[in-house]
Design a protein around this motif. Structure first.
Motif, mmCIF file in Angstrom:
data_model
loop_
_atom_site.group_PDB
_atom_site.id
_atom_site.type_symbol
_atom_site.label_atom_id
_atom_site.label_comp_id
_atom_site.label_asym_id
_atom_site.label_seq_id
_atom_site.Cartn_x
_atom_site.Cartn_y
_atom_site.Cartn_z
ATOM 1 N N PHE A 41 60.614 42.202 36.708
ATOM 2 C CA PHE A 41 59.175 41.659 36.133
ATOM 3 C C PHE A 41 58.286 41.116 37.136
ATOM 4 O O PHE A 41 57.148 41.396 36.979
ATOM 5 N N PRO A 42 58.763 40.823 38.421
ATOM 6 C CA PRO A 42 57.610 40.742 39.410
ATOM 7 C C PRO A 42 56.767 41.910 39.745
ATOM 8 O O PRO A 42 55.445 41.831 40.527
ATOM 9 N N LEU A 43 57.457 43.111 39.398
ATOM 10 C CA LEU A 43 56.530 44.494 39.640
ATOM 11 C C LEU A 43 55.190 44.407 38.855
ATOM 12 O O LEU A 43 54.194 45.435 38.913
ATOM 13 N N GLN A 44 55.160 43.371 37.858
ATOM 14 C CA GLN A 44 53.990 43.461 36.867
ATOM 15 C C GLN A 44 52.567 43.176 37.603
ATOM 16 O O GLN A 44 51.416 43.434 37.505
ATOM 17 N N GLU A 45 52.826 42.210 38.642
ATOM 18 C CA GLU A 45 51.822 41.858 39.668
ATOM 19 C C GLU A 45 51.317 43.111 40.598
ATOM 20 O O GLU A 45 52.299 43.595 41.312
ATOM 21 N N GLU A 46 50.070 43.510 40.384
ATOM 22 C CA GLU A 46 49.643 44.709 41.134
ATOM 23 C C GLU A 46 49.976 44.454 42.688
ATOM 24 O O GLU A 46 50.425 45.596 43.321
ATOM 25 N N ARG A 47 49.735 43.362 43.217
ATOM 26 C CA ARG A 47 50.060 43.087 44.601
ATOM 27 C C ARG A 47 51.416 43.290 45.065
ATOM 28 O O ARG A 47 51.735 43.855 46.100
ATOM 29 N N VAL A 48 52.303 42.966 44.187
ATOM 30 C CA VAL A 48 53.455 43.045 44.633
ATOM 31 C C VAL A 48 54.114 44.662 44.372
ATOM 32 O O VAL A 48 54.718 45.321 45.230
ATOM 33 N N TRP A 49 53.525 45.230 43.306
ATOM 34 C CA TRP A 49 53.913 46.781 43.116
ATOM 35 C C TRP A 49 53.312 47.559 44.030
ATOM 36 O O TRP A 49 54.032 48.573 44.749
ATOM 37 N N LYS A 50 52.109 47.198 44.710
ATOM 38 C CA LYS A 50 51.498 48.050 45.778
ATOM 39 C C LYS A 50 52.352 47.913 46.952
ATOM 40 O O LYS A 50 51.941 48.464 48.204
ATOM 41 N N ASN A 51 53.246 46.952 47.372
ATOM 42 C CA ASN A 51 53.783 46.489 48.428
ATOM 43 C C ASN A 51 55.273 47.150 48.693
ATOM 44 O O ASN A 51 56.137 46.345 49.101
ATOM 45 N N ALA A 52 55.667 48.358 47.866
ATOM 46 C CA ALA A 52 56.668 49.077 47.856
ATOM 47 C C ALA A 52 56.928 49.598 49.535
ATOM 48 O O ALA A 52 56.182 50.096 49.998
ATOM 49 N N LYS A 53 58.304 49.375 50.115
ATOM 50 C CA LYS A 53 58.545 49.873 51.285
ATOM 51 C C LYS A 53 59.863 50.220 51.178
ATOM 52 O O LYS A 53 60.649 49.920 50.111
ATOM 53 N N THR A 54 60.145 51.202 52.076
ATOM 54 C CA THR A 54 61.726 51.749 52.405
ATOM 55 C C THR A 54 62.240 51.501 53.780
ATOM 56 O O THR A 54 61.567 51.838 54.597
ATOM 57 N N ASP A 55 63.538 51.391 53.772
ATOM 58 C CA ASP A 55 64.440 51.349 54.670
ATOM 59 C C ASP A 55 65.133 52.644 55.053
ATOM 60 O O ASP A 55 65.874 52.927 55.964
ATOM 61 N N GLY A 56 64.938 53.572 54.054
ATOM 62 C CA GLY A 56 65.539 54.739 54.058
ATOM 63 C C GLY A 56 66.817 54.799 53.054
ATOM 64 O O GLY A 56 67.333 55.704 52.617
ATOM 65 N N ASN A 57 67.538 53.513 52.893
ATOM 66 C CA ASN A 57 68.529 53.344 51.733
ATOM 67 C C ASN A 57 68.104 52.507 50.764
ATOM 68 O O ASN A 57 68.636 52.807 49.530
ATOM 69 N N PHE A 58 67.034 51.638 50.801
ATOM 70 C CA PHE A 58 66.767 50.943 49.632
ATOM 71 C C PHE A 58 64.992 50.954 49.572
ATOM 72 O O PHE A 58 64.195 51.278 50.627
ATOM 73 N N ILE A 59 64.787 50.429 48.378
ATOM 74 C CA ILE A 59 63.217 50.522 48.125
ATOM 75 C C ILE A 59 63.195 48.874 47.914
ATOM 76 O O ILE A 59 63.665 48.484 47.051
ATOM 77 N N ARG A 60 62.201 48.416 48.640
ATOM 78 C CA ARG A 60 61.866 46.809 48.269
ATOM 79 C C ARG A 60 60.287 46.718 48.074
ATOM 80 O O ARG A 60 59.540 47.415 48.500
ATOM 81 N N TRP A 61 60.105 45.475 47.362
ATOM 82 C CA TRP A 61 58.961 45.288 46.887
ATOM 83 C C TRP A 61 58.795 43.592 47.325
ATOM 84 O O TRP A 61 59.436 42.850 47.215
ATOM 85 N N TYR A 62 57.683 43.418 48.000
ATOM 86 C CA TYR A 62 57.350 42.254 48.583
ATOM 87 C C TYR A 62 56.345 41.230 48.056
ATOM 88 O O TYR A 62 55.292 41.975 47.765
ATOM 89 N N ARG A 63 56.291 40.173 48.094
ATOM 90 C CA ARG A 63 55.093 39.130 47.772
ATOM 91 C C ARG A 63 55.252 38.106 48.977
ATOM 92 O O ARG A 63 56.235 37.525 49.498
ATOM 93 N N ASP A 64 54.122 38.305 49.313
ATOM 94 C CA ASP A 64 53.816 37.253 50.891
ATOM 95 C C ASP A 64 55.018 37.610 51.964
ATOM 96 O O ASP A 64 55.359 36.594 52.390
ATOM 97 N N GLY A 65 55.303 38.706 52.176
ATOM 98 C CA GLY A 65 56.106 39.077 53.312
ATOM 99 C C GLY A 65 57.732 38.968 52.774
ATOM 100 O O GLY A 65 58.667 39.250 53.555
ATOM 101 N N VAL A 66 57.952 38.343 51.479
ATOM 102 C CA VAL A 66 59.311 38.152 51.156
ATOM 103 C C VAL A 66 59.704 39.092 50.132
ATOM 104 O O VAL A 66 59.055 39.445 49.097
#
Length: 85
Positions: A41-66
């Motif tokens: 559900f948090p991915l509905q927020e565009e700012r969260v969706w656009k904050n996708a990052k990977t460490d190579g094993n996982f994909i994570r989305w962040y809100r305010d660095g969390v």
């Protein structure tokens, strides 16, 4: 040294995620249907969706660095090739 499976991720429009694997293969996954679930559900927020990052094993989305949403590479593979993976 073991190479990590995911090299890069790019959140595109309308819940579409482009993933580049260490093999050089690229896939595009539509995650928008999952946005209605509690987990995604948090991915509905565009700012969260656009904050996708990977460490190579996982994909994570962040809100305010969390991190607020996480998905493992093996989950992505099951989405792509189905339960036979």
């Amino acid at each position: 040294m073991k190479r990590l499976p995911i090299s890069a991720v790019w959140p595109l429009q309308d819940g579409v995620l482009q993933i580049i694997f260490e093999t050089g293969s690229t896939v595009v996954v539509n995650l928008q249907p999952k946005f209605q679930t509690a987990r995604f559900f948090p991915l509905q927020e565009e700012r969260v969706w656009k904050n996708a990052k990977t460490d190579g094993n996982f994909i994570r989305w962040y809100r305010d660095g969390v991190p607020v949403v996480e998905i493992a590479c093996d989950e992505i593979m099951r989405m792509i090739v189905g339960s036979y993976y």
